[in-house]
Enzyme design. Structure first.
Site, PDB file in Angstrom:
ATOM      1  N   HIS A  25      23.753   8.853  15.671  1.00  0.00           N
ATOM      2  CA  HIS A  25      22.358   8.550  15.281  1.00  0.00           C
ATOM      3  C   HIS A  25      21.222   9.535  15.996  1.00  0.00           C
ATOM      4  CE1 HIS A  25      24.176   4.850  13.962  1.00  0.00           C
ATOM      5  NE2 HIS A  25      23.169   4.750  13.050  1.00  0.00           N
TER       6      HIS A  25
ATOM      7  N   ASP B 150      22.383   6.533   5.823  1.00  0.00           N
ATOM      8  CA  ASP B 150      21.207   6.819   6.660  1.00  0.00           C
ATOM      9  C   ASP B 150      20.382   8.035   6.491  1.00  0.00           C
ATOM     10  OD1 ASP B 150      22.397   4.652   7.904  1.00  0.00           O
ATOM     11  OD2 ASP B 150      22.708   5.711  10.003  1.00  0.00           O
TER      12      ASP B 150
ATOM     13  N   HIS C 102      20.851  -1.137   5.405  1.00  0.00           N
ATOM     14  CA  HIS C 102      21.937  -0.763   6.209  1.00  0.00           C
ATOM     15  C   HIS C 102      23.286  -1.567   5.831  1.00  0.00           C
ATOM     16  CE1 HIS C 102      19.800   2.708   8.003  1.00  0.00           C
ATOM     17  NE2 HIS C 102      18.950   1.968   7.802  1.00  0.00           N
TER      18      HIS C 102
ATOM     19  N   HIS D   6      26.569   2.780   2.906  1.00  0.00           N
ATOM     20  CA  HIS D   6      25.328   3.013   2.898  1.00  0.00           C
ATOM     21  C   HIS D   6      25.139   4.428   3.449  1.00  0.00           C
ATOM     22  CE1 HIS D   6      25.556   1.280   6.858  1.00  0.00           C
ATOM     23  NE2 HIS D   6      24.277   1.911   7.307  1.00  0.00           N
TER      24      HIS D   6
ATOM     25  N   TRP E  96      21.234 -12.174 -15.201  1.00  0.00           N
ATOM     26  CA  TRP E  96      20.848 -11.098 -14.222  1.00  0.00           C
ATOM     27  C   TRP E  96      20.579 -12.020 -12.868  1.00  0.00           C
ATOM     28  CZ3 TRP E  96      15.238  -9.422 -15.795  1.00  0.00           C
ATOM     29  CH2 TRP E  96      14.429 -10.715 -16.166  1.00  0.00           C
TER      30      TRP E  96
ATOM     31  N   HIS F 195      15.442   6.846  10.060  1.00  0.00           N
ATOM     32  CA  HIS F 195      16.418   5.422  10.595  1.00  0.00           C
ATOM     33  C   HIS F 195      16.037   5.538  12.128  1.00  0.00           C
ATOM     34  CE1 HIS F 195      18.798   2.194  11.123  1.00  0.00           C
ATOM     35  NE2 HIS F 195      19.922   3.245  11.488  1.00  0.00           N
TER      36      HIS F 195
HETATM   37  C1  23J Z   1      20.340  -0.137  14.055  1.00  0.00           C
HETATM   38  C2  23J Z   1      20.742   0.071  15.302  1.00  0.00           C
HETATM   39  C3  23J Z   1      21.952   0.495  15.828  1.00  0.00           C
HETATM   40  C4  23J Z   1      22.785   0.992  14.815  1.00  0.00           C
HETATM   41  C5  23J Z   1      22.597   1.060  13.600  1.00  0.00           C
HETATM   42  C6  23J Z   1      21.536   0.316  13.008  1.00  0.00           C
HETATM   43  C7  23J Z   1      23.723   1.603  12.395  1.00  0.00           C
HETATM   44  O1  23J Z   1      24.806   1.571  12.689  1.00  0.00           O
HETATM   45  C8  23J Z   1      23.129   1.790  11.167  1.00  0.00           C
HETATM   46  O2  23J Z   1      23.478   1.125  10.137  1.00  0.00           O
HETATM   47  O3  23J Z   1      22.411   2.781  10.966  1.00  0.00           O
HETATM   48  S1  23J Z   1      24.475   1.715  15.508  1.00  0.00           S
HETATM   49 MN    MN Z   2      23.018   2.657   8.729  1.00  0.00          MN
END
Ligand code: 23J
Ligand code: MN
Length: 259
Positions: free
Chosen positions: A206, A75, A69, A73, A61, A79
């Protein structure tokens, strides 16, 4: 007669196929790189605890660690700051029924082959709808770019002025949200374009998706195997308490081509 008995038969006889939209979790798989003033995303790591040896004679294991992320993955709404107060916005709070649903695919692969900063615009979405019908409420919308076929440095495509990869414009994301979609997914390292920091607002996918309680999927693969409409997506993130996202195995059920 049961719809699930029919489904089981269709899976057994190949009338319905399961397509894996997931990259292998591997320490070498690229993660997003943010400007140096920000905290950074940890890659996947795996440490052997025992391998049928003195540390555990009959078992093997690993301890694993990663950012939420990392790799292919999911979101969750919390986030992003715009989704911080969305009820049920953490991965552990999302109802199971929201994690299985219809999926449509917008093929941007030709545009992305010509232009590494290719933009998914409202015009592209409306042209897709003229051909395939209005995007149904509750659908996942996946942006196919064939970016998942890139390897090594070509994937992040980092330059002096930051990463260059395709993504949606703010207006395109607002249009998708107005269609009542479930979420938006990409083959690139983010739901936003590499240069997405330069839009208003920055990182519009986002911002507008999570503001509206919608979900994201990133680092998807094999989108070239999906039909534009008619597939079903199974995308359950890990049930991390208060989690903002998680690596996951993304599966699509597709009807076998009958030509
Ligand atoms: C944190 C800040 C900016 C971004 C992201 C994460 C991602 O793309 C993510 O993996 O959610 S753009
Ligand atoms: Mn992400």
């Amino acid at each position: 007669m049961s719809i699930l008995n029919d489904m089981a038969a269709a899976l057994a006889n190949g009338a319905v196929e399961v397509v894996d939209l997931t990259h292998t979790l591997d320490p070498d798989f690229p993660v997003i790189v943010l400007p140096p003033e920000f905290g950074q995303c940890a890659r996947f790591r795996m440490e052997e605890v025992s391998a049928y040896d003195h540390r555990g004679p009959a078992w093997k294991w690993h301890n694993i660690s990663m950012n939420e992320h990392t790799g292919t993955h999911f979101d969750a709404p919390i986030h992003w700051v715009s989704g911080r107060d969305v009820p049920g916005g953490a991965v552990d709070e999302i109802p199971a029924g929201a994690l299985v649903g219809p999926v449509v695919v917008i093929d941007c692969s030709h545009g992305a082959a010509r232009d590494e900063d290719y933009e998914l615009t409202p015009e592209v979405i409306e042209a897709w709808e003229a051909e395939h019908g209005r995007i149904p409420a509750g659908s996942w919308v996946l942006m196919r770019t064939d970016w998942s076929k890139r390897r090594g440095a070509e994937y992040l495509n980092m330059r002096e002025d930051g990463p260059h990869s395709p993504g949606p414009t703010p207006e395109a994301v607002k249009l998708l949200v107005s269609r009542g979609i479930r979420g938006f997914g990409t083959e690139t390292v983010g739901t936003d374009a590499g240069q997405g920091a330069h839009y208003d607002p920055p990182f519009p996918a986002h911002f507008f998706l999570h503001d509206a309680g919608k979900y994201g999927l990133q680092c998807l693969a094999n989108l070239d195997r999906l039909p534009p409409t008619g597939a079903l997506l199974i995308a359950p993130p890990l049930k991390i308490k208060g989690g903002t996202g998680s690596p996951l195995r993304v599966l699509a059920l597709i009807p076998k081509e009958t030509t």
